[in-house]
Design an enzyme around this catalytic site. Structure first.
Site, PDB file in Angstrom:
ATOM      1  CE1 TYR A  51      -2.995  -3.091   0.454  1.00 13.75           C
ATOM      2  CE2 TYR A  51      -3.526  -2.381   2.663  1.00 13.75           C
ATOM      3  CZ  TYR A  51      -3.680  -3.271   1.638  1.00 13.75           C
ATOM      4  OH  TYR A  51      -4.545  -4.322   1.787  1.00 13.75           O
ATOM      5  CG  HIS A 120      -0.699  -8.514   0.177  1.00 14.92           C
ATOM      6  ND1 HIS A 120      -0.416  -7.202   0.395  1.00 14.92           N
ATOM      7  CD2 HIS A 120      -2.006  -8.527  -0.203  1.00 14.92           C
ATOM      8  CE1 HIS A 120      -1.486  -6.456   0.167  1.00 14.92           C
ATOM      9  NE2 HIS A 120      -2.470  -7.243  -0.197  1.00 14.92           N
TER      10      HIS A 120
HETATM   11  N1  LIG Z   1      -5.447  -8.597   1.735  1.00 11.61           N
HETATM   12  C1  LIG Z   1      -5.873  -8.132   0.581  1.00 11.61           C
HETATM   13  O1  LIG Z   1      -5.522  -8.625  -0.496  1.00 11.61           O
HETATM   14  C2  LIG Z   1      -6.800  -6.965   0.579  1.00 11.61           C
HETATM   15  C3  LIG Z   1      -7.464  -6.598  -0.603  1.00 11.61           C
HETATM   16  C4  LIG Z   1      -8.357  -5.498  -0.557  1.00 11.61           C
HETATM   17  C5  LIG Z   1      -8.541  -4.829   0.645  1.00 11.61           C
HETATM   18  N2  LIG Z   1      -7.850  -5.201   1.766  1.00 11.61           N
HETATM   19  C6  LIG Z   1      -7.997  -4.480   3.060  1.00 11.61           C
HETATM   20  O2  LIG Z   1      -9.384  -4.346   3.349  1.00 11.61           O
HETATM   21  C7  LIG Z   1      -9.706  -2.968   3.475  1.00 11.61           C
HETATM   22  C8  LIG Z   1     -11.146  -2.723   3.023  1.00 11.61           C
HETATM   23  O3  LIG Z   1     -11.339  -3.081   1.685  1.00 11.61           O
HETATM   24  P1  LIG Z   1     -11.538  -2.010   0.514  1.00 11.61           P
HETATM   25  O4  LIG Z   1     -10.707  -0.804   0.818  1.00 11.61           O
HETATM   26  O5  LIG Z   1     -11.302  -2.752  -0.740  1.00 11.61           O
HETATM   27  O6  LIG Z   1     -13.065  -1.671   0.541  1.00 11.61           O
HETATM   28  P2  LIG Z   1     -14.195  -1.311   1.608  1.00 11.61           P
HETATM   29  O7  LIG Z   1     -13.650  -0.866   2.897  1.00 11.61           O
HETATM   30  O8  LIG Z   1     -15.135  -2.453   1.557  1.00 11.61           O
HETATM   31  O9  LIG Z   1     -14.892  -0.066   0.873  1.00 11.61           O
HETATM   32  C9  LIG Z   1     -14.230   1.160   0.702  1.00 11.61           C
HETATM   33  C10 LIG Z   1     -15.027   1.990  -0.295  1.00 11.61           C
HETATM   34  O10 LIG Z   1     -16.349   2.241   0.203  1.00 11.61           O
HETATM   35  C11 LIG Z   1     -16.512   3.653   0.471  1.00 11.61           C
HETATM   36  N3  LIG Z   1     -17.184   3.735   1.781  1.00 11.61           N
HETATM   37  C12 LIG Z   1     -16.632   3.492   3.000  1.00 11.61           C
HETATM   38  N4  LIG Z   1     -17.550   3.610   3.961  1.00 11.61           N
HETATM   39  C13 LIG Z   1     -18.708   3.947   3.364  1.00 11.61           C
HETATM   40  C14 LIG Z   1     -20.010   4.205   3.851  1.00 11.61           C
HETATM   41  N5  LIG Z   1     -20.300   4.129   5.142  1.00 11.61           N
HETATM   42  N6  LIG Z   1     -20.975   4.535   2.941  1.00 11.61           N
HETATM   43  C15 LIG Z   1     -20.689   4.614   1.630  1.00 11.61           C
HETATM   44  N7  LIG Z   1     -19.468   4.373   1.099  1.00 11.61           N
HETATM   45  C16 LIG Z   1     -18.487   4.029   1.964  1.00 11.61           C
HETATM   46  C17 LIG Z   1     -15.116   4.225   0.481  1.00 11.61           C
HETATM   47  O11 LIG Z   1     -15.123   5.578   0.062  1.00 11.61           O
HETATM   48  P3  LIG Z   1     -14.673   6.793   1.064  1.00 11.61           P
HETATM   49  O12 LIG Z   1     -13.255   6.551   1.470  1.00 11.61           O
HETATM   50  O13 LIG Z   1     -14.831   7.991   0.192  1.00 11.61           O
HETATM   51  O14 LIG Z   1     -15.641   6.775   2.212  1.00 11.61           O
HETATM   52  C18 LIG Z   1     -14.435   3.347  -0.573  1.00 11.61           C
HETATM   53  O15 LIG Z   1     -14.820   3.714  -1.878  1.00 11.61           O
HETATM   54  C19 LIG Z   1      -8.628  -2.283   2.616  1.00 11.61           C
HETATM   55  O16 LIG Z   1      -8.549  -0.902   2.868  1.00 11.61           O
HETATM   56  C20 LIG Z   1      -7.412  -3.078   3.018  1.00 11.61           C
HETATM   57  O17 LIG Z   1      -6.936  -2.675   4.284  1.00 11.61           O
HETATM   58  C21 LIG Z   1      -7.013  -6.278   1.754  1.00 11.61           C
END
Ligand SMILES: NC(=O)c1ccc[n+]([C@@H]2O[C@H](COP(=O)([O-])OP(=O)(O)OC[C@H]3O[C@@H](n4cnc5c(N)ncnc54)[C@H](OP(=O)(O)O)[C@@H]3O)[C@@H](O)[C@H]2O)c1
Length: 307
Positions: A51, A120
């Site tokens: 990241y 990862h």
């Molecule tokens: N291990 C892996 O391979 C892997 C892969 C993907 C993700 N991850 C981890 O998991 C975390 C979460 O996954 P993600 O970042 O893919 O997606 P997520 O947390 O499921 O969703 C984030 C998205 O939703 C929006 N959002 C957040 N809260 C909201 C709400 N209450 N209402 C409406 N929209 C909302 C955010 O925009 P805003 O920021 O504008 O609110 C962003 O566009 C990552 O940040 C990372 O730490 C790990």
């Protein structure tokens, strides 16, 4: 599911159900976002070498420890080894370079140890076990209190078991109503491997909709989230919460830790408020039927067989 706030990774290592995701938060945005998250009550922060924000995450942690008068032991910090992917022209890491990588992550974070260190992704057939041996050594050296994997399927987990090595304590995988991975989740449950759900908010129409944050969603998936009769909109209305809270609560009620990411202070707070209501059994059963078997956030191969 009770209103427990953490699941056990070991008798003395508790993984909070609520975590703060930091993917797509830049190194310069991370100090403010992470400080804000900890102020809002998050105690579990998820970052990764990939990241490129570990320094900013570390800065946010230091600011919060000071302003909130917290101790390092009040927080649960996860980072991840970038294992190297030969298919992308990268050199797969060995046991030695894996060990060096965590030391580099710790220097960027400004921490002496992480609570959880994960591989990862299971990219390299040749080096996967060597990398896992590196994580086991790092745990013995107390540089990681717990070790696990991410994006591993049953075949990849079996490889570790068949080699007679210590089992991963957690597997961080894409899990939401459209990607429920029932076989993998029950395999993990049988072996006591904790599930950490990422991208819980995929079904929302706003998911990764910011410019440059490619969602990987099909047009049909995008319009599903916008429909006024979306099942999550209806449930949100019924429980007096938001759709995001329904999706996160679904994860927690299944026993998964969740990692919502937001750089918006109001949404970040909303996402932390998931312990004051329950999705009833009828709605949980309805959601169980919504599995589409799709990976939206990141497809890293077959869900069952090791590659
Ligand atoms: N291990 C892996 O391979 C892997 C892969 C993907 C993700 N991850 C981890 O998991 C975390 C979460 O996954 P993600 O970042 O893919 O997606 P997520 O947390 O499921 O969703 C984030 C998205 O939703 C929006 N959002 C957040 N809260 C909201 C709400 N209450 N209402 C409406 N929209 C909302 C955010 O925009 P805003 O920021 O504008 O609110 C962003 O566009 C990552 O940040 C990372 O730490 C790990």
């Amino acid at each position: 599911m009770s209103n427990e706030r953490a699941q056990n990774l070991a008798h003395d290592v508790k993984l909070p159900f609520l975590g703060f995701g930091t993917y797509l938060i830049s190194d310069s945005e991370a100090p403010v976002a992470v400080h804000e998250a900890i102020r809002a009550g998050y105690r579990h922060i998820d970052t990764a070498e990939f990241y490129q924000n570990e320094a900013g995450v570390g800065e946010g942690i230091r600011r919060a420890l000071e302003s909130e008068r917290l101790s390092r032991s009040d927080l649960f910090v996860t980072t991840k080894l970038w294992p190297g992917n030969a298919a992308w022209g990268q050199m797969p890491k060995t046991t030695e370079t894996t060990i060096a990588s965590l030391h580099e992550s710790l220097a960027r974070l400004g921490l002496d140890y992480v609570d959880l260190y994960l591989i990862h992704a299971p990219f390299d057939h040749e080096q996967r076990l060597a990398q896992w041996r590196g994580l086991v050594a790092l745990k013995e050296q107390k540089k990681a209190r717990a070790v696990g994997v991410s994006n591993f399927n049953i075949g990849h987990l079996k490889e570790i078991e068949d080699a007679g090595l210590a089992q991963p304590q957690a597997n961080e995988i894409e899990l939401h109503p459209w990607a429920q991975k029932p076989e993998l989740v029950s395999y993990m449950k049988e072996r006591g491997i904790a599930a950490i759900a990422y991208s819980s908010l995929v079904p929302l129409s706003t998911w990764r909709s910011a410019p440059g944050h490619d969602s990987g969603k099909t047009d049909a998936m995008k319009s599903d989230g916008q429909r006024p009769d979306s099942p999550f909109k209806l449930m949100a209305k019924k429980y007096g919460v938001t759709e995001a809270q329904v999706l996160l609560r679904w994860g927690v009620q299944n026993g998964f830790s969740v990692l919502p990411k937001s750089t918006n202070p109001d949404r970040l707070r909303e996402n932390a408020d998931i312990f004051s209501f329950n999705i009833d059994a009828g709605d949980m059963a309805a959601i169980a039927k919504m599995d589409r078997g799709v990976a939206v956030a990141w497809s890293v191969g077959d869900p069952i067989k090791a590659a």
